[in-house]
Design an enzyme around this catalytic site. Structure first.
Site, PDB file in Angstrom:
ATOM      1  CB  THR A   1      -0.800  -0.098   1.242  1.00  0.00           C
ATOM      2  OG1 THR A   1      -1.410  -1.235   1.198  1.00  0.00           O
ATOM      3  CG2 THR A   1      -2.041   1.180   1.259  1.00  0.00           C
TER       4      THR A   1
ATOM      5  NE  ARG B   1      -2.015  -0.394   5.905  1.00  0.00           N
ATOM      6  CZ  ARG B   1      -1.919  -1.285   5.376  1.00  0.00           C
ATOM      7  NH1 ARG B   1      -0.661  -2.073   5.689  1.00  0.00           N
ATOM      8  NH2 ARG B   1      -2.411  -1.792   4.009  1.00  0.00           N
TER       9      ARG B   1
ATOM     10  CG  HIS C   1      -6.852  -2.102   3.001  1.00  0.00           C
ATOM     11  ND1 HIS C   1      -6.254  -0.828   2.158  1.00  0.00           N
ATOM     12  CD2 HIS C   1      -5.711  -2.774   2.963  1.00  0.00           C
ATOM     13  CE1 HIS C   1      -5.128  -1.032   1.813  1.00  0.00           C
ATOM     14  NE2 HIS C   1      -4.727  -2.480   2.468  1.00  0.00           N
TER      15      HIS C   1
HETATM   16  N1   CP Z   1      -2.388  -5.541   0.752  1.00  0.00           N
HETATM   17  C1   CP Z   1      -1.889  -4.733   1.742  1.00  0.00           C
HETATM   18  O1   CP Z   1      -2.490  -4.089   2.181  1.00  0.00           O
HETATM   19  O2   CP Z   1      -0.457  -5.089   1.654  1.00  0.00           O
HETATM   20  P1   CP Z   1       0.538  -4.258   2.750  1.00  0.00           P
HETATM   21  O3   CP Z   1       0.025  -4.527   4.151  1.00  0.00           O
HETATM   22  O4   CP Z   1       1.877  -4.738   2.310  1.00  0.00           O
HETATM   23  O5   CP Z   1       0.313  -2.774   2.375  1.00  0.00           O
END
Ligand code: CP
Length: 309
Positions: A54, A103, A131
């Site tokens: 992300t 995040r 998400h």
């Molecule tokens: N799919 C996803 O959110 O991966 P990351 O946690 O690596 O960002």
């Protein structure tokens, strides 16, 4: 004018979503056309939780558009470690950047941050809640593979309780005609009741099953695998008991329909064996690539930037 934020995939109407997906497809086919559209613009990536896809895909997206990137990759490397609130952080970042992706382990933190922000804020994952940019990625992948959303049967497998990508995707797909869900999980990791209630309220057919087998896979257009979310378990013992509940391997893929594509938001742990990577139905690495195109489209849309057609 107040900035437009993205907190949930439902913040976009289906018409707006179609436009966003069309823009992402155009960016995929014509990258040069978009290479300078964000010159002079900056994205701040404010990550209070670990991330590979992300954060880096937001940064790649902004760079592909000719913009610049700043931010932090962990809570410890920001003044959150000294007790600064997300609202204050966001108010400050509004002075340094044109758009932000946040995040956070706490559900609702990006929403709280957006209330004090002078720039668009994108929820890049909040606790076990939502998400939305993963969902936009998933929708772009599904539409690119299948050509449409209507009348698809989607199987979701694994940690359906804590997997925020699952909650967001069910929410987003529930708006389409004739959609059906097969929810494959151990008893302890079934979808939260608010997700089940929303399916019932909308009269959307779904079944909850435990086995990942020929019965649960036989009608699937998409199998969406998920990892057991270790970081959201209250004790390690439960996690260890659950972590290898599902392992999709070559033998299981023999039971699946020939046109059933396998997606996964990644990272994977053991739930998809690496031997499946060479199966032509395994599309999770392409899915991660689609994540860059959709984030480019999202940045342009929230900044209100267009290129001449
Ligand atoms: N799919 C996803 O959110 O991966 P990351 O946690 O690596 O960002």
């Amino acid at each position: 004018m107040a900035p437009r934020h993205l907190m949930s995939p439902l913040d976009f109407s289906t018409e707006e979503l179609d436009k966003l997906l069309d823009l992402a497809n155009d960016i995929e086919c014509n990258p040069d056309k978009y290479a300078h559209v964000c010159e002079g613009k900056r994205i701040a990536t404010l990550f209070y939780e670990p991330s590979t896809r992300t954060r880096l895909s937001f940064e790649a997206a902004m760079m592909n558009l000719g913009g610049k990137v700043l931010g932090f990759a962990s809570q410890d490397s920001s003044s959150a470690a000294k007790g600064e609130s997300v609202s204050d952080t966001m108010r400050i970042v509004s002075c340094y950047a044109d758009i932000a992706a946040m995040r956070h382990p706490k559900e609702g933190a990006p929403l709280v941050a957006s209330m004090k922000s002078l720039i668009p804020v994108i929820n890049a994952g909040d606790g076990g809640h939502q998400h939305p940019t993963q969902t936009l990625t998933d929708l772009l992948t599904i539409r690119s593979l299948k050509g449409h959303f209507d009348h698809l049967t989607i199987g979701l497998c694994g940690d359906l309780k804590f997997g925020r990508t699952v909650h967001s995707l069910i929410n987003a797909l529930s708006r389409y005609e004739g959609i059906k869900f097969v929810l494959i999980s151990p008893e302890e990791l079934r979808v939260p009741s608010y997700v089940r209630d929303s399916l019932v309220a909308k009269n959307i057919p779904y079944r909850e099953v435990i086995g990942l087998d020929s019965d649960s896979m036989k009608d699937l257009d998409i199998l969406y695998m998920t990892r057991v979310q270790r970081e959201r378990f209250f004790n390690e013992e439960d996690y260890l008991r659950m972590k290898d509940f599902y392992i999709l391997d070559k033998e299981k893929m023999k039971l699946a329909p020939p046109e059933m594509y396998v997606l996964h938001p990644l990272p994977r742990v053991n739930e998809i064996s690496v031997e499946v990577d060479n199966d032509k139905r395994a599309k999770y690495f392409e899915q991660a690539q689609y994540g860059v195109y959709i984030r480019e489209a999202l940045i342009l849309t929230l900044l209100g930037l267009e290129v001449a057609q």
